[in-house]
Design an enzyme around this catalytic site. Structure first.
Site, PDB file in Angstrom:
ATOM      1  N   ARG A 171       0.815  -1.215   0.000  1.00  0.00           N
ATOM      2  CA  ARG A 171       0.000   0.000   0.000  1.00  0.00           C
ATOM      3  C   ARG A 171       0.849   1.267   0.000  1.00  0.00           C
ATOM      4  O   ARG A 171       0.303   2.374  -0.033  1.00  0.00           O
ATOM      5  CB  ARG A 171      -0.932   0.012   1.214  1.00  0.00           C
ATOM      6  CG  ARG A 171      -2.051  -1.009   1.149  1.00  0.00           C
ATOM      7  CD  ARG A 171      -2.853  -1.045   2.446  1.00  0.00           C
ATOM      8  NE  ARG A 171      -3.517   0.212   2.743  1.00  0.00           N
ATOM      9  CZ  ARG A 171      -4.735   0.556   2.305  1.00  0.00           C
ATOM     10  NH1 ARG A 171      -5.408  -0.276   1.517  1.00  0.00           N
ATOM     11  NH2 ARG A 171      -5.268   1.706   2.647  1.00  0.00           N
ATOM     12  N   LYS A 172       2.164   1.113   0.039  1.00  0.00           N
ATOM     13  CA  LYS A 172       3.033   2.286   0.104  1.00  0.00           C
ATOM     14  C   LYS A 172       3.499   2.678  -1.302  1.00  0.00           C
ATOM     15  O   LYS A 172       3.398   1.892  -2.246  1.00  0.00           O
ATOM     16  CB  LYS A 172       4.236   1.979   0.997  1.00  0.00           C
ATOM     17  CG  LYS A 172       3.867   1.603   2.434  1.00  0.00           C
ATOM     18  CD  LYS A 172       3.075   2.683   3.131  1.00  0.00           C
ATOM     19  CE  LYS A 172       2.910   2.425   4.625  1.00  0.00           C
ATOM     20  NZ  LYS A 172       2.087   1.261   4.940  1.00  0.00           N
ATOM     21  N   PRO A 173       4.039   3.902  -1.472  1.00  0.00           N
ATOM     22  CA  PRO A 173       4.435   4.354  -2.813  1.00  0.00           C
ATOM     23  C   PRO A 173       5.488   3.495  -3.501  1.00  0.00           C
ATOM     24  O   PRO A 173       5.442   3.315  -4.716  1.00  0.00           O
ATOM     25  CB  PRO A 173       4.952   5.780  -2.548  1.00  0.00           C
ATOM     26  CG  PRO A 173       4.165   6.241  -1.362  1.00  0.00           C
ATOM     27  CD  PRO A 173       4.056   5.018  -0.499  1.00  0.00           C
TER      28      PRO A 173
END
Length: 353
Positions: A171-173
């Site tokens: 879910r992180k960049p």
């Protein structure tokens, strides 16, 4: 899947898929460039990165560690996993920055380390406060799980902290599925993180990087290495860091426009004057009161937009069941969480004009 990702994955497979594969070392070099730190050590998760960082700065069972009350429960759980005691620090009113009053020696007592958390990518910490903490012998570990693009000046973020911890969660960049990293400018801290990650192996500096060497068990450690296949995926994403930054900047503009169309008055969470680039993860709207925040969240949800502060029932960390028995007062954090509406930037790109 593009050819570049396939090539990195094949390289990882050829090296056995372990955390010692060459793609991991290459990813570590990319992360060093991204956050302007000479040492990066990839690990199994963002939470593992915090555990390794805490161990590296000397946190041991029974020590007290200050944690931003606005951070996620995962940050406090990492402290608890070391046997240390989380001490929840209130914020300055209306900001994600730590309160100097709450961190004064008289208020907080002796702290082995302090963990600021730039939630959704917002950084509003006082450089002087961080410098004073370190001068008093309190290590500063930044939980930058939601801020991989954060840049500050004139001193870089890596110069203001002992260790920066990243998450490479899906879910992180920057995504590895599961993964994390510790970044530091201090070679002795990098050596301790590597030993903790590699079953206690000592390290050897080979000119441009640290390599594990010698027998296992030279000091405390475990197998906290990242899986090379996840690292290969993350490496492919970092081939064009400027393009990745531009993509998230574009999402940010879209998110601001969508929030503006809800018809609810809001202001964006503040950032410090030394911030050059937002951390990149999300957008936080601060509404006039809890009722207005609930209306905005409902209108976003009606548009099929995932609202983080609704999904996780956002409240100060000490409200989490595992911490709730502790008597803690963080009035500024209580007020901010009641009026905040936050979304990941990736909730917005598929929406029309």
């Amino acid at each position: 899947m593009d050819d570049l990702t396939t090539a990195h994955l094949q390289s990882a497979i050829d090296d056995g898929g372990t955390g010692n594969a060459e793609v991991v070392r290459t990813l570590e070099a990319r992360l060093c460039a991204l956050l302007d730190a000479p040492y990066a050590l990839c690990v199994a998760s963002g939470t593992t990165a915090l555990i390794c960082a805490l161990h590296a700065v000397g946190v041991r069972r029974g020590d007290r560690v200050g944690v931003s009350a606005l951070g996620p429960s995962m940050t406090g759980l990492a402290v608890a996993a070391t046997g240390a005691q989380p001490v929840f620090i209130d914020c300055r009113p209306g900001t994600f920055g730590l309160s100097p009053d709450a961190l004064s020696p008289a208020a907080a007592g002796p702290l082995k380390a302090v963990i600021p958390v730039p939630m959704w990518g917002y950084w509003d910490e006082s450089p002087q406060l961080l410098a004073d903490l370190r001068r008093r012998g309190t290590a500063v570990i930044v939980d930058a799980a939601q801020a991989p693009f954060l840049r500050t000046g004139p001193r870089s973020l890596a110069e203001s902290a002992d260790v920066i911890c990243l998450s490479l969660h899906g879910r992180k960049p920057v995504k590895a599925g599961e993964g994390g990293a510790c970044l530091t400018r201090a070679p002795e801290l990098a050596e301790r993180v590597l030993a903790m990650r590699n079953f206690g192996q000592r390290t050897r500096f080979t000119g441009t990087r640290l390599d594990p060497t010698g027998p296992y068990g030279g000091q405390p450690g475990a197998n906290y290495k990242i899986n090379a296949l996840g690292a290969a995926w993350a490496l492919a994403q970092t081939e064009d860091p400027d393009g990745l930054r531009a993509r998230y900047a574009s999402m940010r503009l879209r998110a601001r426009a969508v929030l503006g169309r809800t018809g609810i008055a809001w202001r964006e969470a503040p950032q410090g004057g030394d911030v050059i680039e937002h951390g990149g993860y999300g957008l936080v709207a601060l509404c006039a009161d809890a009722e207005a925040a609930a209306r905005m969240a409902d209108r976003l949800t009606d548009q099929k937009i995932e609202v983080d502060t609704v999904r996780y029932s956002y409240a100060p960390m000490h409200h989490s069941p595992c911490f709730a028995p502790r008597h803690t007062s963080t009035p500024a954090a209580e007020e901010l969480t009641a009026t905040a509406v936050a979304c990941r930037l990736e909730a917005f790109p598929a929406l029309g004009g």
